[in-house]
Design a protein around this motif. Structure first.
Motif, PDB file in Angstrom:
ATOM      1  N   PRO A  59      18.505 -25.166 -33.072  1.00 24.33           N
ATOM      2  CA  PRO A  59      19.639 -24.872 -32.193  1.00 24.33           C
ATOM      3  C   PRO A  59      19.842 -23.387 -31.911  1.00 24.33           C
ATOM      4  O   PRO A  59      20.266 -23.026 -30.812  1.00 24.33           O
ATOM      5  CB  PRO A  59      20.836 -25.460 -32.953  1.00 24.33           C
ATOM      6  N   GLU A  60      19.519 -22.513 -32.884  1.00 23.80           N
ATOM      7  CA  GLU A  60      19.691 -21.076 -32.666  1.00 23.80           C
ATOM      8  C   GLU A  60      18.838 -20.576 -31.506  1.00 23.80           C
ATOM      9  O   GLU A  60      19.183 -19.600 -30.848  1.00 23.80           O
ATOM     10  CB  GLU A  60      19.336 -20.284 -33.944  1.00 23.80           C
ATOM     11  N   SER A  61      17.685 -21.214 -31.268  1.00 24.31           N
ATOM     12  CA  SER A  61      16.861 -20.819 -30.122  1.00 24.31           C
ATOM     13  C   SER A  61      16.972 -21.794 -28.952  1.00 24.31           C
ATOM     14  O   SER A  61      16.161 -21.764 -28.039  1.00 24.31           O
ATOM     15  CB  SER A  61      15.397 -20.631 -30.513  1.00 24.31           C
ATOM     16  N   GLY A  62      17.994 -22.656 -28.987  1.00 27.36           N
ATOM     17  CA  GLY A  62      18.236 -23.544 -27.852  1.00 27.36           C
ATOM     18  C   GLY A  62      17.228 -24.671 -27.726  1.00 27.36           C
ATOM     19  O   GLY A  62      16.874 -25.045 -26.613  1.00 27.36           O
ATOM     20  N   LYS A  63      16.794 -25.240 -28.866  1.00 27.40           N
ATOM     21  CA  LYS A  63      15.827 -26.338 -28.830  1.00 27.40           C
ATOM     22  C   LYS A  63      16.307 -27.483 -29.716  1.00 27.40           C
ATOM     23  O   LYS A  63      16.566 -27.297 -30.903  1.00 27.40           O
ATOM     24  CB  LYS A  63      14.454 -25.862 -29.299  1.00 27.40           C
ATOM     25  N   TRP A  64      16.441 -28.636 -29.109  1.00 36.79           N
ATOM     26  CA  TRP A  64      16.837 -29.843 -29.821  1.00 36.79           C
ATOM     27  C   TRP A  64      15.765 -30.899 -29.582  1.00 36.79           C
ATOM     28  O   TRP A  64      15.306 -31.083 -28.447  1.00 36.79           O
ATOM     29  CB  TRP A  64      18.188 -30.342 -29.324  1.00 36.79           C
ATOM     30  N   ALA A  65      15.356 -31.580 -30.640  1.00 39.49           N
ATOM     31  CA  ALA A  65      14.281 -32.574 -30.554  1.00 39.49           C
ATOM     32  C   ALA A  65      14.835 -33.978 -30.818  1.00 39.49           C
ATOM     33  O   ALA A  65      15.653 -34.175 -31.726  1.00 39.49           O
ATOM     34  CB  ALA A  65      13.184 -32.250 -31.560  1.00 39.49           C
ATOM     35  N   PHE A  66      14.360 -34.912 -30.027  1.00 39.44           N
ATOM     36  CA  PHE A  66      14.779 -36.303 -30.146  1.00 39.44           C
ATOM     37  C   PHE A  66      13.544 -37.199 -30.135  1.00 39.44           C
ATOM     38  O   PHE A  66      12.542 -36.878 -29.498  1.00 39.44           O
ATOM     39  CB  PHE A  66      15.695 -36.699 -28.987  1.00 39.44           C
ATOM     40  N   ALA A  67      13.638 -38.307 -30.841  1.00 36.93           N
ATOM     41  CA  ALA A  67      12.603 -39.339 -30.795  1.00 36.93           C
ATOM     42  C   ALA A  67      13.243 -40.587 -30.201  1.00 36.93           C
ATOM     43  O   ALA A  67      14.467 -40.754 -30.229  1.00 36.93           O
ATOM     44  CB  ALA A  67      12.081 -39.645 -32.198  1.00 36.93           C
ATOM     45  N   TYR A  68      12.405 -41.446 -29.652  1.00 39.16           N
ATOM     46  CA  TYR A  68      12.894 -42.747 -29.202  1.00 39.16           C
ATOM     47  C   TYR A  68      11.812 -43.785 -29.472  1.00 39.16           C
ATOM     48  O   TYR A  68      10.635 -43.562 -29.254  1.00 39.16           O
ATOM     49  CB  TYR A  68      13.317 -42.734 -27.730  1.00 39.16           C
ATOM     50  N   ARG A  69      12.263 -44.900 -30.023  1.00 41.03           N
ATOM     51  CA  ARG A  69      11.375 -46.031 -30.325  1.00 41.03           C
ATOM     52  C   ARG A  69      11.595 -47.073 -29.239  1.00 41.03           C
ATOM     53  O   ARG A  69      12.738 -47.431 -28.939  1.00 41.03           O
ATOM     54  CB  ARG A  69      11.727 -46.612 -31.691  1.00 41.03           C
ATOM     55  N   VAL A  70      10.499 -47.540 -28.642  1.00 38.64           N
ATOM     56  CA  VAL A  70      10.583 -48.505 -27.557  1.00 38.64           C
ATOM     57  C   VAL A  70       9.853 -49.786 -27.964  1.00 38.64           C
ATOM     58  O   VAL A  70       8.709 -49.727 -28.421  1.00 38.64           O
ATOM     59  CB  VAL A  70       9.943 -47.957 -26.253  1.00 38.64           C
ATOM     60  N   GLU A  71      10.537 -50.907 -27.797  1.00 42.87           N
ATOM     61  CA  GLU A  71       9.891 -52.209 -27.966  1.00 42.87           C
ATOM     62  C   GLU A  71       9.909 -52.903 -26.610  1.00 42.87           C
ATOM     63  O   GLU A  71      10.956 -52.987 -25.964  1.00 42.87           O
ATOM     64  CB  GLU A  71      10.608 -53.082 -28.987  1.00 42.87           C
ATOM     65  N   ILE A  72       8.737 -53.373 -26.174  1.00 41.19           N
ATOM     66  CA  ILE A  72       8.602 -54.093 -24.908  1.00 41.19           C
ATOM     67  C   ILE A  72       8.160 -55.510 -25.254  1.00 41.19           C
ATOM     68  O   ILE A  72       7.105 -55.698 -25.862  1.00 41.19           O
ATOM     69  CB  ILE A  72       7.557 -53.416 -23.993  1.00 41.19           C
ATOM     70  N   LYS A  73       8.987 -56.494 -24.918  1.00 43.31           N
ATOM     71  CA  LYS A  73       8.684 -57.891 -25.244  1.00 43.31           C
ATOM     72  C   LYS A  73       8.454 -58.687 -23.973  1.00 43.31           C
ATOM     73  O   LYS A  73       9.268 -58.647 -23.055  1.00 43.31           O
ATOM     74  CB  LYS A  73       9.802 -58.517 -26.052  1.00 43.31           C
ATOM     75  N   ASN A  74       7.324 -59.393 -23.938  1.00 44.63           N
ATOM     76  CA  ASN A  74       6.984 -60.215 -22.784  1.00 44.63           C
ATOM     77  C   ASN A  74       7.555 -61.618 -22.975  1.00 44.63           C
ATOM     78  O   ASN A  74       7.016 -62.424 -23.715  1.00 44.63           O
ATOM     79  CB  ASN A  74       5.457 -60.280 -22.617  1.00 44.63           C
ATOM     80  N   GLY A  75       8.642 -61.896 -22.279  1.00 44.04           N
ATOM     81  CA  GLY A  75       9.255 -63.218 -22.329  1.00 44.04           C
ATOM     82  C   GLY A  75       8.826 -64.101 -21.172  1.00 44.04           C
ATOM     83  O   GLY A  75       9.364 -65.196 -20.988  1.00 44.04           O
ATOM     84  N   SER A  76       7.849 -63.637 -20.394  1.00 46.45           N
ATOM     85  CA  SER A  76       7.365 -64.434 -19.256  1.00 46.45           C
ATOM     86  C   SER A  76       6.280 -65.400 -19.735  1.00 46.45           C
ATOM     87  O   SER A  76       5.858 -65.350 -20.882  1.00 46.45           O
ATOM     88  CB  SER A  76       6.804 -63.520 -18.151  1.00 46.45           C
ATOM     89  N   GLY A  77       5.829 -66.224 -18.856  1.00 48.00           N
ATOM     90  CA  GLY A  77       4.793 -67.202 -19.189  1.00 48.00           C
ATOM     91  C   GLY A  77       3.388 -66.744 -18.853  1.00 48.00           C
ATOM     92  O   GLY A  77       2.460 -67.548 -18.865  1.00 48.00           O
ATOM     93  N   GLU A  78       3.213 -65.448 -18.570  1.00 44.15           N
ATOM     94  CA  GLU A  78       1.889 -64.936 -18.208  1.00 44.15           C
ATOM     95  C   GLU A  78       1.633 -63.591 -18.870  1.00 44.15           C
ATOM     96  O   GLU A  78       2.565 -62.856 -19.174  1.00 44.15           O
ATOM     97  CB  GLU A  78       1.760 -64.814 -16.689  1.00 44.15           C
ATOM     98  N   PRO A  79       0.360 -63.244 -19.085  1.00 45.84           N
ATOM     99  CA  PRO A  79       0.060 -61.924 -19.641  1.00 45.84           C
ATOM    100  C   PRO A  79       0.337 -60.830 -18.600  1.00 45.84           C
ATOM    101  O   PRO A  79       0.153 -61.056 -17.403  1.00 45.84           O
ATOM    102  CB  PRO A  79      -1.429 -61.997 -19.970  1.00 45.84           C
ATOM    103  N   VAL A  80       0.788 -59.677 -19.087  1.00 48.08           N
ATOM    104  CA  VAL A  80       1.050 -58.536 -18.205  1.00 48.08           C
ATOM    105  C   VAL A  80       0.512 -57.278 -18.872  1.00 48.08           C
ATOM    106  O   VAL A  80       0.461 -57.177 -20.089  1.00 48.08           O
ATOM    107  CB  VAL A  80       2.554 -58.379 -17.890  1.00 48.08           C
ATOM    108  N   ARG A  81       0.077 -56.324 -18.039  1.00 43.99           N
ATOM    109  CA  ARG A  81      -0.439 -55.061 -18.557  1.00 43.99           C
ATOM    110  C   ARG A  81       0.431 -53.909 -18.057  1.00 43.99           C
ATOM    111  O   ARG A  81       0.701 -53.796 -16.869  1.00 43.99           O
ATOM    112  CB  ARG A  81      -1.880 -54.840 -18.114  1.00 43.99           C
ATOM    113  N   LEU A  82       0.852 -53.053 -18.991  1.00 45.59           N
ATOM    114  CA  LEU A  82       1.641 -51.878 -18.638  1.00 45.59           C
ATOM    115  C   LEU A  82       0.684 -50.838 -18.050  1.00 45.59           C
ATOM    116  O   LEU A  82      -0.231 -50.391 -18.724  1.00 45.59           O
ATOM    117  CB  LEU A  82       2.339 -51.322 -19.887  1.00 45.59           C
ATOM    118  N   ARG A  83       0.893 -50.481 -16.798  1.00 41.47           N
ATOM    119  CA  ARG A  83      -0.012 -49.554 -16.110  1.00 41.47           C
ATOM    120  C   ARG A  83       0.507 -48.121 -16.027  1.00 41.47           C
ATOM    121  O   ARG A  83      -0.278 -47.176 -16.081  1.00 41.47           O
ATOM    122  CB  ARG A  83      -0.317 -50.061 -14.701  1.00 41.47           C
TER     123      ARG A  83
END
Length: 130
Positions: free
Chosen positions: A24-48
């Motif tokens: 913070p003294e040099s004006g920098k804050w770091a964040f992480a984020y965890r993402v879960e992607i769940k396929n609830g459809s009836g077909e396979p899908v690819r994240l492009r």
């Protein structure tokens, strides 16, 4: 935790402040984020590809576009999920992110899945009342 479902694909995001990587003294804050992607459809899908719209608490906006996530374009069969963790540096102690993923169906057609808007915040500071 933030959650949104589009076209039977559910995206859940859990953000966290990274105090040990922030300065913070040099004006920098770091964040992480965890993402879960769940396929609830009836077909396979690819994240492009992905798109992120990042706004700090001064209103400064950064946009990030790119193929896949973390160098991968995961295939999600019906009922399966994919989870990854990434990070975001900010020049302020808070902000928010939103965006979308572009997915491809087996027939080659593309569709967009919304990523829920989520906040990036340092933990609440204890305050003294006099």
């Amino acid at each position: 935790m933030y959650k949104r479902t589009t076209a039977h694909i559910t995206v859940t995001v859990t953000p966290a402040y990274l105090a040990e990587q922030s300065n913070p003294e040099s004006g920098k804050w770091a964040f992480a984020y965890r993402v879960e992607i769940k396929n609830g459809s009836g077909e396979p899908v690819r994240l492009r590809s992905r798109y992120w719209h990042i706004t700090d608490d001064r209103g400064h906006v950064e946009e990030v576009r790119g193929p896949g996530v973390l160098g991968e374009e995961p295939l999600l069969p019906p009922g399966n999920s994919y989870t990854y963790t990434s990070g975001c540096p900010l020049g302020t102690p808070s902000g928010f992110m939103r965006g979308h993923y572009n997915f491809e169906r087996a027939d080659g057609s593309m569709f967009q899945v919304a990523i829920p808007a989520f906040s990036l915040d340092i933990p609440a500071q204890n305050r003294t009342l006099n």
